[in-house]
Design a protein around this motif. Structure first.
Motif, PDB file in Angstrom:
ATOM      1  N   ASP A 213       0.829  -1.213   0.000  1.00 37.43           N
ATOM      2  CA  ASP A 213       0.000   0.000   0.000  1.00 37.43           C
ATOM      3  C   ASP A 213       0.862   1.261   0.000  1.00 37.43           C
ATOM      4  O   ASP A 213       0.488   2.278  -0.591  1.00 37.43           O
ATOM      5  CB  ASP A 213      -0.926  -0.003   1.217  1.00 37.43           C
ATOM      6  N   ARG A 214       2.002   1.177   0.648  1.00 36.64           N
ATOM      7  CA  ARG A 214       2.909   2.331   0.679  1.00 36.64           C
ATOM      8  C   ARG A 214       3.410   2.655  -0.730  1.00 36.64           C
ATOM      9  O   ARG A 214       3.442   3.824  -1.138  1.00 36.64           O
ATOM     10  CB  ARG A 214       4.080   2.023   1.606  1.00 36.64           C
ATOM     11  N   GLN A 215       3.767   1.621  -1.467  1.00 28.27           N
ATOM     12  CA  GLN A 215       4.227   1.860  -2.839  1.00 28.27           C
ATOM     13  C   GLN A 215       3.108   2.461  -3.688  1.00 28.27           C
ATOM     14  O   GLN A 215       3.324   3.429  -4.429  1.00 28.27           O
ATOM     15  CB  GLN A 215       4.699   0.538  -3.455  1.00 28.27           C
ATOM     16  N   GLU A 216       1.904   1.897  -3.603  1.00 25.32           N
ATOM     17  CA  GLU A 216       0.787   2.410  -4.388  1.00 25.32           C
ATOM     18  C   GLU A 216       0.454   3.843  -3.990  1.00 25.32           C
ATOM     19  O   GLU A 216       0.122   4.680  -4.842  1.00 25.32           O
ATOM     20  CB  GLU A 216      -0.442   1.514  -4.204  1.00 25.32           C
ATOM     21  N   ALA A 217       0.528   4.147  -2.707  1.00 22.01           N
ATOM     22  CA  ALA A 217       0.228   5.502  -2.245  1.00 22.01           C
ATOM     23  C   ALA A 217       1.237   6.510  -2.777  1.00 22.01           C
ATOM     24  O   ALA A 217       0.872   7.638  -3.144  1.00 22.01           O
ATOM     25  CB  ALA A 217       0.208   5.529  -0.718  1.00 22.01           C
ATOM     26  N   LEU A 218       2.504   6.122  -2.837  1.00 23.07           N
ATOM     27  CA  LEU A 218       3.520   7.041  -3.350  1.00 23.07           C
ATOM     28  C   LEU A 218       3.366   7.261  -4.854  1.00 23.07           C
ATOM     29  O   LEU A 218       3.583   8.371  -5.355  1.00 23.07           O
ATOM     30  CB  LEU A 218       4.911   6.507  -3.013  1.00 23.07           C
ATOM     31  N   VAL A 219       2.973   6.215  -5.588  1.00 26.13           N
ATOM     32  CA  VAL A 219       2.693   6.397  -7.018  1.00 26.13           C
ATOM     33  C   VAL A 219       1.536   7.368  -7.197  1.00 26.13           C
ATOM     34  O   VAL A 219       1.582   8.276  -8.036  1.00 26.13           O
ATOM     35  CB  VAL A 219       2.371   5.044  -7.686  1.00 26.13           C
TER      36      VAL A 219
ATOM     37  N   ARG B  42       9.786  -2.482  -8.779  1.00 28.10           N
ATOM     38  CA  ARG B  42      10.405  -1.764  -9.892  1.00 28.10           C
ATOM     39  C   ARG B  42       9.333  -1.217 -10.853  1.00 28.10           C
ATOM     40  O   ARG B  42       9.459  -0.098 -11.361  1.00 28.10           O
ATOM     41  CB  ARG B  42      11.364  -2.695 -10.651  1.00 28.10           C
ATOM     42  N   HIS B  43       8.297  -2.004 -11.077  1.00 23.00           N
ATOM     43  CA  HIS B  43       7.216  -1.565 -11.964  1.00 23.00           C
ATOM     44  C   HIS B  43       6.547  -0.313 -11.396  1.00 23.00           C
ATOM     45  O   HIS B  43       6.307   0.652 -12.123  1.00 23.00           O
ATOM     46  CB  HIS B  43       6.193  -2.698 -12.112  1.00 23.00           C
ATOM     47  N   ARG B  44       6.249  -0.335 -10.110  1.00 22.38           N
ATOM     48  CA  ARG B  44       5.612   0.848  -9.496  1.00 22.38           C
ATOM     49  C   ARG B  44       6.559   2.045  -9.513  1.00 22.38           C
ATOM     50  O   ARG B  44       6.119   3.186  -9.683  1.00 22.38           O
ATOM     51  CB  ARG B  44       5.175   0.521  -8.067  1.00 22.38           C
ATOM     52  N   PHE B  45       7.855   1.793  -9.327  1.00 22.31           N
ATOM     53  CA  PHE B  45       8.818   2.892  -9.379  1.00 22.31           C
ATOM     54  C   PHE B  45       8.802   3.534 -10.770  1.00 22.31           C
ATOM     55  O   PHE B  45       8.819   4.756 -10.911  1.00 22.31           O
ATOM     56  CB  PHE B  45      10.211   2.376  -9.023  1.00 22.31           C
ATOM     57  N   ALA B  46       8.747   2.702 -11.808  1.00 17.91           N
ATOM     58  CA  ALA B  46       8.678   3.237 -13.173  1.00 17.91           C
ATOM     59  C   ALA B  46       7.401   4.030 -13.386  1.00 17.91           C
ATOM     60  O   ALA B  46       7.403   5.091 -14.023  1.00 17.91           O
ATOM     61  CB  ALA B  46       8.765   2.092 -14.183  1.00 17.91           C
ATOM     62  N   ARG B  47       6.284   3.538 -12.850  1.00 12.54           N
ATOM     63  CA  ARG B  47       5.023   4.274 -12.944  1.00 12.54           C
ATOM     64  C   ARG B  47       5.140   5.646 -12.287  1.00 12.54           C
ATOM     65  O   ARG B  47       4.647   6.649 -12.802  1.00 12.54           O
ATOM     66  CB  ARG B  47       3.902   3.500 -12.248  1.00 12.54           C
ATOM     67  N   MET B  48       5.794   5.663 -11.128  1.00 11.02           N
ATOM     68  CA  MET B  48       5.948   6.924 -10.419  1.00 11.02           C
ATOM     69  C   MET B  48       6.810   7.897 -11.226  1.00 11.02           C
ATOM     70  O   MET B  48       6.492   9.081 -11.347  1.00 11.02           O
ATOM     71  CB  MET B  48       6.582   6.676  -9.047  1.00 11.02           C
TER      72      MET B  48
ATOM     73  N   GLY C 299       6.870  12.693 -15.202  1.00  7.20           N
ATOM     74  CA  GLY C 299       7.371  13.123 -16.502  1.00  7.20           C
ATOM     75  C   GLY C 299       8.770  12.657 -16.823  1.00  7.20           C
ATOM     76  O   GLY C 299       9.334  13.066 -17.847  1.00  7.20           O
ATOM     77  N   ARG C 300       9.332  11.785 -16.019  1.00 13.38           N
ATOM     78  CA  ARG C 300      10.704  11.314 -16.214  1.00 13.38           C
ATOM     79  C   ARG C 300      10.693  10.035 -17.066  1.00 13.38           C
ATOM     80  O   ARG C 300      10.995   8.937 -16.601  1.00 13.38           O
ATOM     81  CB  ARG C 300      11.369  11.099 -14.860  1.00 13.38           C
ATOM     82  N   VAL C 301      10.323  10.199 -18.311  1.00  9.22           N
ATOM     83  CA  VAL C 301      10.094   9.046 -19.175  1.00  9.22           C
ATOM     84  C   VAL C 301      11.372   8.259 -19.449  1.00  9.22           C
ATOM     85  O   VAL C 301      11.348   7.024 -19.510  1.00  9.22           O
ATOM     86  CB  VAL C 301       9.422   9.496 -20.496  1.00  9.22           C
ATOM     87  N   ASP C 302      12.503   8.938 -19.587  1.00  7.08           N
ATOM     88  CA  ASP C 302      13.756   8.209 -19.859  1.00  7.08           C
ATOM     89  C   ASP C 302      14.168   7.368 -18.660  1.00  7.08           C
ATOM     90  O   ASP C 302      14.670   6.240 -18.818  1.00  7.08           O
ATOM     91  CB  ASP C 302      14.865   9.179 -20.244  1.00  7.08           C
ATOM     92  N   ASP C 303      13.955   7.892 -17.448  1.00  3.60           N
ATOM     93  CA  ASP C 303      14.247   7.093 -16.256  1.00  3.60           C
ATOM     94  C   ASP C 303      13.301   5.893 -16.174  1.00  3.60           C
ATOM     95  O   ASP C 303      13.705   4.798 -15.761  1.00  3.60           O
ATOM     96  CB  ASP C 303      14.117   7.952 -15.003  1.00  3.60           C
ATOM     97  N   ALA C 304      12.045   6.105 -16.557  1.00  2.00           N
ATOM     98  CA  ALA C 304      11.090   4.987 -16.560  1.00  2.00           C
ATOM     99  C   ALA C 304      11.511   3.929 -17.578  1.00  2.00           C
ATOM    100  O   ALA C 304      11.399   2.720 -17.328  1.00  2.00           O
ATOM    101  CB  ALA C 304       9.688   5.501 -16.869  1.00  2.00           C
ATOM    102  N   LEU C 305      12.014   4.358 -18.716  1.00  5.21           N
ATOM    103  CA  LEU C 305      12.498   3.409 -19.726  1.00  5.21           C
ATOM    104  C   LEU C 305      13.719   2.643 -19.227  1.00  5.21           C
ATOM    105  O   LEU C 305      13.895   1.456 -19.551  1.00  5.21           O
ATOM    106  CB  LEU C 305      12.829   4.153 -21.023  1.00  5.21           C
ATOM    107  N   THR C 306      14.558   3.300 -18.445  1.00  3.57           N
ATOM    108  CA  THR C 306      15.702   2.602 -17.847  1.00  3.57           C
ATOM    109  C   THR C 306      15.225   1.493 -16.922  1.00  3.57           C
ATOM    110  O   THR C 306      15.768   0.378 -16.932  1.00  3.57           O
ATOM    111  CB  THR C 306      16.585   3.594 -17.078  1.00  3.57           C
TER     112      THR C 306
END
Length: 579
Positions: A236-242, A278-284, A289-296
């Motif tokens: 829930d903490r991860q989802e809340a931060l996203v 990692r998936h939730r981190f990419a979503r966040m 707007g950090r699309v290149d970091d999400a692609l990494t």
């Protein structure tokens, strides 16, 4: 003309035995109610919805959508019937994946203090097994209470006094459930939230905690949002931060959210939890707007057997983000998505549901050089990673992409190849959606009726596996539905009636009377004749021809139930008229 239609319906029904006629389904009553509302008869619509709620079956989404179109005493009568029949708790015993029906009924109740309170009291009832912490019933009881409070707090955003009123209804045992009223609580700050709810910890369910953390940040309390998030369990903490990342606007707050996520526990050392994190981190990152970091992060993903959290679903999310921002869709970024999709870390079971929509969207966004690359080497590589029959999904996605950029002839050829592959190959996950979308995009119902018939044959062949549904009929569009009506005899007899009913329901929603009459001429049995007839009644009602619409409805059994005049009095209002 409509008088002729009425006679035609009656003549068709007379061809079949009606003694074993099945009861009118809630979905059929909901469709009739929608039409009655369009025809300016909300009282009759409310009666139909009350009848549907009294039949003992679950309320379909179409019924809830019709109820939301009602106001005043008509809306209150429907909520009262839902409470009396137990529909506000209808999903209490499932796994909790759907939206609680109680929240949808709260949207109907909003505006009537008496009906709102009656609904809130109804969802507080504790049914068997709901008093066992950790069980699905217990968790879903909390979900339905939170769903009602979320809707009601949105409806009363400027009335904080409502919190005390709802707290008295909840009582001491359910006091923490007030956390569901995020819209009213968040502007007060975390200290007041704790006072109202009795202190919140990691036992607060996701349906309460995530919206509350997000609402705190949205109300300008980003620091307190992070403080509350830190109390929650890892998931829930991860989802809340996203969720928080989607609403913060200050750069310093954004950095704080990223730092909080990096410090968030993953919940376990197994790969699935690691990849979900990692998936939730990419979503966040994407939300910021950090699309290149999400692609990494996407490039670092590995196979994840937790549904929705592997690299293929993340690639799909990234493409949808780029599709909304075409200026950001550089060739390098699109290739990074395609590289991830073709990676050996994506298993075929995860690739199949995503490959067609990703290829479709990427092809539209790509420049000519990348489009040629996609149609050639990229498509070949992806086909090789799928089961033989599922390889048709690659060609279906390419066909939809080609059609979207105006290359119709090429799209038709790829669709033809997709049908050929699907017909002769072994399949794991092939579903008709990509084939239908490509067929509609390429307008094959008009341009190549033989190919369209082949697509319909695919539907017919897969009918027993659930490929027939109202949603499929909607996707076909008016031209496709008209063509499909002429091809109904291609379906096995046991599925032809089901397909006729699906087509009729979709055609009725947009008033396609010619298609409905074509279906009526070829229905295989009395049940499908009545289904098509009910759809014709709805189409006539939408045209304002209520007298003839009611005549058809009578002939098809829509109005043969005992009127429910007393049902409307439960919420303290007079009766509505029979439908």
């Amino acid at each position: 003309m409509s008088a002729t239609v009425v006679a035609h319906v009656r003549q068709t029904l007379a061809r079949f035995t009606v003694g074993d006629a099945p009861p009118v389904s809630p979905a059929e009553r909901a469709a009739w109610a929608h039409a009655l509302i369009d025809g300016a008869d909300p009282g009759a619509a409310a009666d139909q919805l009350v009848l549907a709620l009294q039949c003992g079956e679950a309320a379909p989404d179409t019924l809830l959508a019709a109820a939301r179109r009602l106001t005043g005493r008509h809306a209150q009568a429907v909520v009262a019937a839902a409470i009396d029949a137990g529909h506000v708790n209808a999903r209490s015993y499932d796994s909790g994946q759907g939206r609680p029906a109680a929240g949808e009924f709260a949207r109907v109740a909003a505006g009537s203090a008496e009906t709102e309170d009656a609904l809130l009291r109804a969802v507080l009832v504790t049914h068997p097994y709901e008093d066992r912490p950790g069980s699905f019933p217990h968790r879903n009881r909390m979900r339905r209470i939170a769903a009602v409070l979320a809707v009601l707090s949105d409806a009363h955003r400027d009335e904080p006094a409502r919190l005390e009123h709802w707290s008295r209804i909840l009582g001491d045992a359910d006091r923490p459930r007030l956390a569901g009223a995020a819209s009213l609580l968040a502007p007060l700050g975390l200290a007041e939230i704790d006072r109202h709810c009795g202190g919140l910890g990691d036992n607060v369910p996701e349906i309460e905690s995530v919206p509350l953390v997000r609402a705190l940040a949205e109300a300008g309390h980003a620091g307190e949002a992070l403080e509350l998030a830190a109390r929650l369990n890892p998931h829930d903490r991860q989802e809340a931060l996203v969720a928080t990342a989607r609403v913060v606007t200050d750069a310093r707050d954004a950095r704080a959210v990223v730092a909080a996520f990096r410090a968030c526990p993953k919940g376990g050392r197994d790969r699935d939890r690691q990849m979900a994190h990692r998936h939730r981190f990419a979503r966040m990152l994407l939300a910021l707007g950090r699309v290149d970091d999400a692609l990494t992060e996407l490039s670092r993903m590995r196979d994840c057997r937790t549904s929705g959290f592997g690299p293929a679903p993340l690639a799909w999310e990234l493409v949808r983000w780029l599709d909304q921002r075409p200026d950001e869709a550089t060739g390098q970024r699109l290739r990074a998505v395609l590289d991830a999709l073709a990676s050996p870390h994506v298993i075929p079971q995860e690739l199949a549901p995503c490959v067609a929509p990703v290829l479709h969207q990427v092809f539209v966004l790509a420049d000519p050089v990348l489009r040629a690359e996609i149609a050639g080497a990229r498509a070949s590589g992806l086909r090789a990673r799928l089961q033989p029959g599922d390889r048709a999904l690659v060609d279906a996605g390419l066909a939809a992409g080609l059609a979207a950029v105006g290359r119709i002839d090429e799209a038709t050829e790829f669709l033809r190849a997709a049908v050929r592959t699907a017909r002769h190959g072994r399949q794991l996950f092939l579903r008709p959606w990509p084939l239908i979308e490509a067929a509609v995009a390429a307008d094959v119902a008009d341009r190549d009726r033989d190919l369209f018939a082949e697509v319909l044959d695919m539907l017919a062949a897969g009918a027993s596996s659930g490929s027939l549904s109202p949603a499929v009929a909607v996707r076909l569009g008016p031209t496709g539905r008209a063509a499909a009506a002429r091809l109904l005899d291609r379906f096995p007899v046991e599925h032809a009636g089901e397909w006729a009913a699906c087509l009729a329901g979709a055609a009725a929603a947009t008033g396609e009377l010619d298609t409905l009459l074509a279906l009526l001429a070829v229905v295989p049995d009395g049940a499908s004749a009545r289904a098509v007839g009910r759809a014709i009644a709805a189409a006539l009602a939408r045209r304002g021809e209520l007298v003839d619409a009611r005549a058809v409805a009578d002939a098809c059994g829509l109005r043969h139930d005992v009127p429910v005049a007393g049902a409307a009095t439960t919420a303290g209002n007079g009766p509505t008229r029979a439908g």
